[in-house]
Write a protein that holds these residues in place. Structure first.
Motif, PDB file in Angstrom:
ATOM      1  N   GLY A  15       0.795  -1.207   0.000  1.00  0.00           N
ATOM      2  CA  GLY A  15       0.000   0.000   0.000  1.00  0.00           C
ATOM      3  C   GLY A  15       0.834   1.266   0.000  1.00  0.00           C
ATOM      4  N   SER A  16       0.148   2.400   0.126  1.00  0.00           N
ATOM      5  CA  SER A  16       0.800   3.705   0.057  1.00  0.00           C
ATOM      6  C   SER A  16       0.331   4.617   1.189  1.00  0.00           C
ATOM      7  N   ARG A  18       1.077   8.994   2.357  1.00  0.00           N
ATOM      8  CA  ARG A  18       1.786  10.245   2.118  1.00  0.00           C
ATOM      9  C   ARG A  18       1.935  10.987   3.435  1.00  0.00           C
ATOM     10  N   ARG A  66      10.638   3.756  -4.502  1.00  0.00           N
ATOM     11  CA  ARG A  66       9.364   3.567  -3.791  1.00  0.00           C
ATOM     12  C   ARG A  66       8.898   4.858  -3.108  1.00  0.00           C
ATOM     13  N   THR A  68       9.065   9.122  -2.604  1.00  0.00           N
ATOM     14  CA  THR A  68       9.340  10.366  -3.312  1.00  0.00           C
ATOM     15  C   THR A  68       9.153  11.539  -2.366  1.00  0.00           C
ATOM     16  N   GLN A  81       5.949  10.780  -0.205  1.00  0.00           N
ATOM     17  CA  GLN A  81       5.033   9.795  -0.774  1.00  0.00           C
ATOM     18  C   GLN A  81       5.692   8.431  -0.688  1.00  0.00           C
ATOM     19  N   ASN A  83       5.243   4.515  -1.516  1.00  0.00           N
ATOM     20  CA  ASN A  83       4.524   3.477  -2.261  1.00  0.00           C
ATOM     21  C   ASN A  83       5.162   2.116  -2.048  1.00  0.00           C
ATOM     22  N   SER A  84       4.447   1.088  -2.408  1.00  0.00           N
ATOM     23  CA  SER A  84       4.949  -0.289  -2.293  1.00  0.00           C
ATOM     24  C   SER A  84       5.543  -0.539  -0.912  1.00  0.00           C
TER      25      SER A  84
END
Length: 121
Positions: A15-16, A18, A66, A68, A81, A83-84
């Protein structure tokens, strides 16, 4: 001078999330902003940093591709951010501010209170 993180939570692997780092009392653009994390029983480690005045960014190998880091200068906010996400990303994540570029924790003068990120398998 204050920095405040938000955006942590519980997410499943893959999942992600932020994370946000909001500043008050100074302008992010004049500084380097770093993200660090500390897992239970482990030392604090640098994850990523950014000098928004010239767009320079740096990532540790474990998060490259992954995570940012970015900034919104109008909001005086820096984002991470993620991700993964993996279970090994579980930690308290801290935002910090420095005049020096890099991820040496000792170079950072102002720290937020941290936000918990938990990744379940």
């Amino acid at each position: 001078v204050q920095v405040v993180e938000s955006g942590g939570g519980l997410v499943q692997a893959g999942g992600s999330l932020r994370l946000s780092c909001a500043a008050s009392g100074f302008t992010f653009e004049d500084y380097v902003v770093g993200w660090f994390r500390q897992a239970p029983g482990k030392e604090r480690e640098g994850v990523s940093c950014m000098r928004s005045s010239n767009g320079s960014t740096y990532y540790v190998d474990s998060v490259k591709g992954r995570f940012t880091i970015s900034s919104d200068n109008a909001k005086n906010t820096v984002y991470l951010q993620m991700n993964s996400l993996k279970p090994e990303d579980t930690a308290v994540y801290y935002c910090a501010v420095s005049l020096d570029y890099g991820l040496r924790a000792g170079d950072y003068d102002y720290w937020g209170q941290g936000t918990q990120v938990t990744v379940s398998s």
